[in-house]
Write an enzyme that holds these catalytic residues in place. Structure first.
Site, PDB file in Angstrom:
ATOM      1  N   ASP A  28       0.819  -1.224   0.000  1.00  0.00           N
ATOM      2  CA  ASP A  28       0.000   0.000   0.000  1.00  0.00           C
ATOM      3  C   ASP A  28       0.851   1.272   0.000  1.00  0.00           C
ATOM      4  O   ASP A  28       0.323   2.382  -0.093  1.00  0.00           O
ATOM      5  CB  ASP A  28      -1.011  -0.002   1.170  1.00  0.00           C
ATOM      6  CG  ASP A  28      -0.372  -0.114   2.541  1.00  0.00           C
ATOM      7  OD1 ASP A  28       0.629  -0.849   2.680  1.00  0.00           O
ATOM      8  OD2 ASP A  28      -0.864   0.526   3.486  1.00  0.00           O
ATOM      9  N   HIS A  29       2.192   1.107   0.060  1.00  0.00           N
ATOM     10  CA  HIS A  29       3.081   2.278   0.046  1.00  0.00           C
ATOM     11  C   HIS A  29       3.971   2.343  -1.198  1.00  0.00           C
ATOM     12  O   HIS A  29       4.670   3.334  -1.395  1.00  0.00           O
ATOM     13  CB  HIS A  29       3.957   2.292   1.310  1.00  0.00           C
ATOM     14  CG  HIS A  29       3.151   2.422   2.562  1.00  0.00           C
ATOM     15  ND1 HIS A  29       3.084   3.596   3.285  1.00  0.00           N
ATOM     16  CD2 HIS A  29       2.330   1.549   3.188  1.00  0.00           C
ATOM     17  CE1 HIS A  29       2.271   3.420   4.314  1.00  0.00           C
ATOM     18  NE2 HIS A  29       1.796   2.184   4.283  1.00  0.00           N
TER      19      HIS A  29
HETATM   20 ZN   LIG Z   1       2.857  -1.331   6.539  1.00  0.00          ZN
HETATM   21 ZN   LIG Z   2       0.382   0.876   5.275  1.00  0.00          ZN
END
Ligand SMILES: [Zn+2]
Ligand SMILES: [Zn+2]
Length: 315
Positions: free
Chosen positions: A65-66
């Site tokens: 998610d990053h």
């Molecule tokens: Zn994380």
């Molecule tokens: Zn995250």
């Protein structure tokens, strides 16, 4: 002075209103993209800031998610050539995954059309640009090599214009050299020392950005008295065990860190769809009143001893 523009403020998966983790930290002509979750390039377009000078990307850790947005961003950069060089800074583990994503999936043996530098960071100062420097420090989250970032502006000695007038220093290069700390000789032959026209040093602005993190005790020192702290708040206190199991923070834990470190302002991000934003805000503000919960496209200005919201996203 730093500006921070939030591009994505959701935890783990996007929601209707929130994209995945990404923010741009700006200072003068310098821009740093911090994390690059899926969909970041569309958020950049929507924010209207353009891709120019977005050539330094700092990654907090290697969770998808990053980092997934790096693939699309590279694909676009390859076609548009808005930039000719890309530097990606991250810890060892994150960088390995980013290498697989960019070279294994996006490029697959094709020579990159722009220069890509994957820079592995260790704790300490790793970037200096103009009058700022960026320091990496380790944070405890799931997996190795997770980092937080301290952005620091150099301290400055203010130019005392009245003193300069009183000494009869003419406008022009003499004043500039004095500001730069150089002794000058005036047209009339007098020598002036910088100490005669510069006041005591004023500390520069300091901003700390922490991505996902499960422990705050070891962050106290680096956050001490900073002007703003950006940090995750994935859970509420009612699910504190789950926060611990997944190495995330509750809003209350983030606020306790802000209070104990005496920070100027707390900005919470990485917000879960499980909660209402006002409940996250209320839990944090009960401990630390100077808290904001960031929304996508919120734009803040952070100065020494001063905090300003330039643009708010009303949703
Ligand atoms: Zn994380
Ligand atoms: Zn995250």
């Amino acid at each position: 002075m730093f500006e921070i523009l939030f591009l994505g403020t959701s935890a783990s998966a996007p929601s209707i209103h929130r994209g995945l983790s990404a923010q741009v930290i700006m200072h003068d002509e310098y821009r740093f993209l911090v994390d690059c979750g899926e969909g970041t390039q569309r958020q950049i377009l929507q924010a209207g800031i353009g891709f120019k000078r977005l050539n330094r990307i700092l990654i907090t850790h290697g969770h998808l998610d990053h980092i997934l947005g790096l693939a699309g961003l590279l694909s676009t950069f390859s076609r548009w050539e808005a930039i000719d060089e890309l530097e990606i800074f991250a810890g060892h583990w994150a960088l390995e995954r980013i290498r697989d994503l960019l070279f294994g999936v996006v490029l697959r043996g094709v020579r990159p059309p722009i220069a890509i530098h994957l820079r592995e960071i260790k704790p300490g100062v790793f970037l200096e640009a103009g009058d700022i420097r960026v320091t990496a420090f380790p944070v405890q989250h799931r997996g190795p090599d997770c980092f937080g970032y301290l952005f620091e502006e150099e301290s400055r000695r203010p130019f005392l214009a009245e003193q300069a007038e009183a000494l009869g220093i003419p406008p022009g290069p003499w004043r500039r050299d004095l500001v730069n700390g150089q002794r000058v000789t005036l047209p009339d032959g007098r020598q002036i020392d910088p100490d005669q026209v510069l006041g005591p040093a004023r500390p520069g602005t300091r901003l700390v950005h922490v991505g996902d993190v499960g422990h705050t005790a070891d962050l106290l020192a680096v956050c001490q008295d900073v002007d703003a702290l950006v940090i995750e708040a994935t859970y509420l206190e009612e699910e504190v065990e789950m926060a611990r199991d997944f190495a995330h923070l509750t809003a209350r834990q983030a606020a306790e860190l802000a209070r104990d470190a005496g920070v100027g302002r707390l900005i919470l991000t990485h917000i879960s769809r499980r909660y209402r934003e006002r409940d996250v805000l209320a839990e944090a503000q009960a401990v630390f009143p100077g808290t904001n919960v960031a929304r996508d496209f919120d734009h803040f200005q952070v100065r020494r001893g001063e905090f300003l919201k330039i643009e708010a996203n009303p949703e």
